[in-house]
Design a protein around this motif. Structure first.
Motif, short mmCIF file in Angstrom:
data_model
loop_
_atom_site.label_atom_id
_atom_site.label_comp_id
_atom_site.label_asym_id
_atom_site.label_seq_id
_atom_site.Cartn_x
_atom_site.Cartn_y
_atom_site.Cartn_z
N ALA A 185 0.71 -1.17 0.03
CA ALA A 185 0.05 0.03 0.09
C ALA A 185 1.02 1.22 -0.07
O ALA A 185 0.49 2.42 -0.65
CB ALA A 185 -0.90 0.20 0.94
N PHE A 186 1.96 1.13 0.83
CA PHE A 186 3.06 2.24 0.73
C PHE A 186 3.50 2.66 -0.54
O PHE A 186 3.71 3.88 -1.06
CB PHE A 186 3.77 2.32 2.06
CG PHE A 186 4.59 3.59 2.21
CD1 PHE A 186 4.08 4.35 2.72
CD2 PHE A 186 5.90 3.75 1.97
CE1 PHE A 186 4.66 5.74 3.28
CE2 PHE A 186 6.71 4.81 2.24
CZ PHE A 186 6.29 5.72 2.60
N VAL A 187 4.16 1.55 -1.21
CA VAL A 187 4.61 1.48 -2.36
C VAL A 187 3.74 2.24 -3.35
O VAL A 187 3.83 3.08 -4.29
CB VAL A 187 5.28 0.37 -2.75
CG1 VAL A 187 5.90 0.43 -4.38
CG2 VAL A 187 6.52 0.05 -2.07
N LYS A 188 2.43 1.55 -3.57
CA LYS A 188 1.51 2.17 -4.29
C LYS A 188 1.10 3.78 -4.16
O LYS A 188 1.06 4.26 -5.01
CB LYS A 188 0.31 1.28 -3.95
CG LYS A 188 -0.99 1.70 -4.86
CD LYS A 188 -2.21 0.94 -4.58
CE LYS A 188 -3.58 1.55 -5.05
NZ LYS A 188 -3.49 1.35 -6.57
N LEU A 189 1.24 4.04 -2.80
CA LEU A 189 0.84 5.30 -2.60
C LEU A 189 2.27 6.32 -3.05
O LEU A 189 1.86 7.54 -3.45
CB LEU A 189 0.83 5.63 -1.02
CG LEU A 189 0.49 7.05 -0.39
CD1 LEU A 189 -0.66 7.50 -0.90
CD2 LEU A 189 0.58 7.13 1.13
N LYS A 190 3.41 5.80 -3.06
CA LYS A 190 4.44 6.78 -3.28
C LYS A 190 5.17 6.64 -4.63
O LYS A 190 6.18 7.19 -4.99
CB LYS A 190 5.62 6.43 -2.13
CG LYS A 190 5.23 6.85 -0.80
CD LYS A 190 5.40 8.14 -0.59
CE LYS A 190 7.05 8.54 -0.48
NZ LYS A 190 7.14 10.19 -0.24
N SER A 191 4.45 5.55 -5.39
CA SER A 191 5.16 5.51 -6.73
C SER A 191 3.90 5.64 -7.90
O SER A 191 2.88 5.81 -7.52
CB SER A 191 5.69 4.13 -6.88
OG SER A 191 4.75 2.99 -6.84
N ASP A 192 4.61 5.37 -9.02
CA ASP A 192 3.37 5.43 -10.25
C ASP A 192 3.88 4.25 -11.29
O ASP A 192 4.91 3.69 -11.14
CB ASP A 192 3.25 7.01 -10.84
CG ASP A 192 4.47 7.30 -11.22
OD1 ASP A 192 5.39 6.64 -11.56
OD2 ASP A 192 4.43 8.67 -11.89
N GLY A 193 2.90 4.44 -12.31
CA GLY A 193 3.37 3.61 -13.55
C GLY A 193 3.30 2.03 -13.24
O GLY A 193 2.63 1.57 -12.28
N ILE A 194 4.28 1.16 -13.87
CA ILE A 194 4.16 -0.11 -13.64
C ILE A 194 4.50 -0.67 -12.24
O ILE A 194 4.10 -1.83 -11.91
CB ILE A 194 5.21 -0.80 -14.82
CG1 ILE A 194 5.05 -2.40 -14.70
CG2 ILE A 194 6.46 -0.34 -14.31
CD1 ILE A 194 3.81 -2.90 -14.99
N VAL A 195 5.31 0.17 -11.52
CA VAL A 195 5.75 -0.32 -10.23
C VAL A 195 4.27 -0.28 -9.19
O VAL A 195 4.12 -1.23 -8.69
CB VAL A 195 7.04 0.49 -9.61
CG1 VAL A 195 6.99 0.18 -8.07
CG2 VAL A 195 7.91 0.41 -10.39
N ALA A 196 3.48 0.82 -9.40
CA ALA A 196 2.42 1.17 -8.75
C ALA A 196 1.29 0.11 -9.00
O ALA A 196 0.58 -0.59 -8.18
CB ALA A 196 1.79 2.57 -8.91
N ALA A 197 1.44 -0.53 -10.29
CA ALA A 197 0.43 -1.34 -10.86
C ALA A 197 0.75 -2.77 -10.15
O ALA A 197 -0.06 -3.51 -9.70
CB ALA A 197 0.50 -1.32 -12.38
N ARG A 198 2.14 -3.15 -10.27
CA ARG A 198 2.38 -4.40 -9.60
C ARG A 198 2.12 -4.40 -8.02
O ARG A 198 1.80 -5.34 -7.50
CB ARG A 198 3.95 -4.56 -9.62
CG ARG A 198 4.28 -4.92 -11.35
CD ARG A 198 5.72 -5.38 -11.52
NE ARG A 198 5.91 -5.30 -12.83
CZ ARG A 198 7.24 -4.87 -13.47
NH1 ARG A 198 7.78 -4.06 -12.53
NH2 ARG A 198 7.39 -4.98 -14.76
N ALA A 199 2.49 -3.24 -7.39
CA ALA A 199 2.23 -3.06 -5.76
C ALA A 199 0.53 -3.26 -5.60
O ALA A 199 0.10 -4.05 -4.56
CB ALA A 199 2.59 -1.55 -5.36
N SER A 200 -0.27 -2.76 -6.67
CA SER A 200 -1.60 -3.07 -6.43
C SER A 200 -1.90 -4.49 -6.43
O SER A 200 -2.76 -5.08 -5.44
CB SER A 200 -2.36 -2.48 -7.48
OG SER A 200 -2.15 -1.06 -7.56
N LYS A 201 -1.38 -5.24 -7.14
CA LYS A 201 -1.46 -6.81 -7.43
C LYS A 201 -1.13 -7.19 -6.07
O LYS A 201 -1.79 -8.26 -5.30
CB LYS A 201 -1.07 -7.26 -8.57
CG LYS A 201 -1.58 -6.92 -9.96
CD LYS A 201 -0.80 -7.54 -11.10
CE LYS A 201 -1.51 -6.91 -12.36
NZ LYS A 201 -0.48 -7.56 -13.75
N ALA A 202 0.07 -7.06 -5.78
CA ALA A 202 0.70 -7.50 -4.46
C ALA A 202 -0.51 -7.26 -3.22
O ALA A 202 -0.67 -8.16 -2.38
CB ALA A 202 1.89 -7.22 -4.28
#
Length: 378
Positions: A185-202
């Protein structure tokens, strides 16, 4: 303020410190666990690292503070736990060693193998503590094999491998999945693009697993795992001597507090609701809502363990009378009073500084940022 009230206040304060550690350093560990999986390139992994890079050292202070407070407020618990969980704590300590060197050494060489090795070192530094902390709570709920003699000398009769029993491992997985979800959730909050998308799945996977495992652990506590109850209490204002009371073990006794104090049910309900919220909004743009959901999950899980065991802190499966409780494991009244004054003065300062630091360092970490600031970011 009377002695018994001070004892309860310090039970609350140490709980606050544990929650503070889990909420802040928890997403650091969770992000480290996810690092090899949601960062496929060096730039993407640098994004994950730098989402927590500015604050991880300050967050780790919560753990140090909690340990120091436990030493001062609960000296018997500190002594017994370091005897019983000695090798487990060493394992956590050695795993945590990977974090500072991993953060600082990773970027010293522009070599894929070098950086990949430190990425896995950071993974170990997040995975092992997150798992072991949950395993420790699982063993506390079952009781730890120690006892005091008449001179209040503590002896531990267990082993490291005995700590890795099935129920404790389930609790370890609850801790691991909820902290990994918090990191996602924190990585999703602090990033964008493909990294945020993968964080959402995780986030969706780990939040869902955390809720399911939490419910399973609760069902086992209610039906199979033995609890403890004080049958002949010592006066609440006595000095620290656990042998002055009588304790009886029994299945399902950890649920009794919820019968006596129905309001305590808010803890497990909040934990489940928080996990469900995080799971539900994982794929949306409600980043702050997802982070608040995992935060609520963590608070609910920790409070559930605390409410279930109260007033027990470290029950003994070998000699129930030796079990350590809020009433008989604390320091002197003067010690608790002096520490309370220090907390009243310094805790608001710490919270204000922490809030300021996060406000200053707010914003997303992007590929452009890590490329432009190669010499200042990890």
């Amino acid at each position: 303020m009377d002695y018994a009230t001070l004892k309860v206040i310090w039970w609350v304060l140490i709980g606050v410190l544990l929650i503070g550690f889990s909420l802040t350093d928890g997403f650091d560990m969770g992000a480290a666990v996810l690092l090899p999986f949601i960062g496929k390139t060096d730039a993407e992994r640098r994004i994950v690292i730098n989402t927590v890079g500015a604050t991880w050292e300050g967050n780790q202070v919560w753990l140090i503070t909690a340990g120091g407070a436990m030493f001062a407020a609960w000296p018997l618990v500190y002594a017994a736990s370091f005897s019983g969980f000695y090798f487990a704590m060493l394992l956590v300590l050695f795993a945590l060693f990977f974090r500072p060197v991993g953060f600082d050494y990773r970027g010293k060489r522009d070599n894929p193998k070098w950086r990949g090795a430190w990425d896995w070192a950071l993974f170990i530094g997040g995975f092992v503590p997150a798992l072991v902390f949950g395993v420790a709570f699982g063993n506390l709920l079952q009781g730890v094999p120690f006892q005091y003699d008449t001179d209040l000398r503590v002896t531990y009769y267990g082993s490291f491998w005995a700590l890795l029993n099935p129920f404790a491992l389930i609790c370890g997985l609850v801790s691991l999945t909820m902290l990994t979800a918090h990191g996602a959730a924190f990585v999703k909050l602090k990033s964008d693009g493909i990294v945020a998308a993968r964080a959402s799945k995780a986030l969706r996977i780990t939040a869902g697993l955390a809720v399911v495992l939490f419910i399973v652990a609760g069902a086992l506590v209610a039906t199979m795992i033995g609890g403890f109850a004080i049958t002949n209490p010592a006066p609440y204002d006595t000095v620290a001597n656990p042998l002055l009371k009588s304790v009886e073990p029994g299945t399902g006794l950890w649920i009794s507090n919820y019968v006596i104090y129905p309001w305590m049910a808010i803890a497990p309900i909040a934990g489940i609701i928080g996990g469900v919220i995080a799971f539900a909004v994982a794929g949306s743009r409600l980043e702050k809502t997802a982070f608040l959901g995992t935060s609520l999950l963590i608070i609910g899980v920790i409070l559930t363990a605390g409410f279930s065991m109260f007033p027990f802190i470290m029950p003994s499966s070998l000699d129930p009378r030796s079990s350590l409780t809020v009433w008989d494991a604390t320091s002197s009244k003067m010690t608790l009073e002096i520490m309370l004054v220090a907390v009243v003065i310094f805790l608001p300062i710490v919270l204000a500084y922490t809030t300021w630091a996060y406000r200053i360092m707010r914003g997303k970490v992007t590929v452009e940022a890590v490329e432009d600031k190669r010499n200042s970011l990890y």
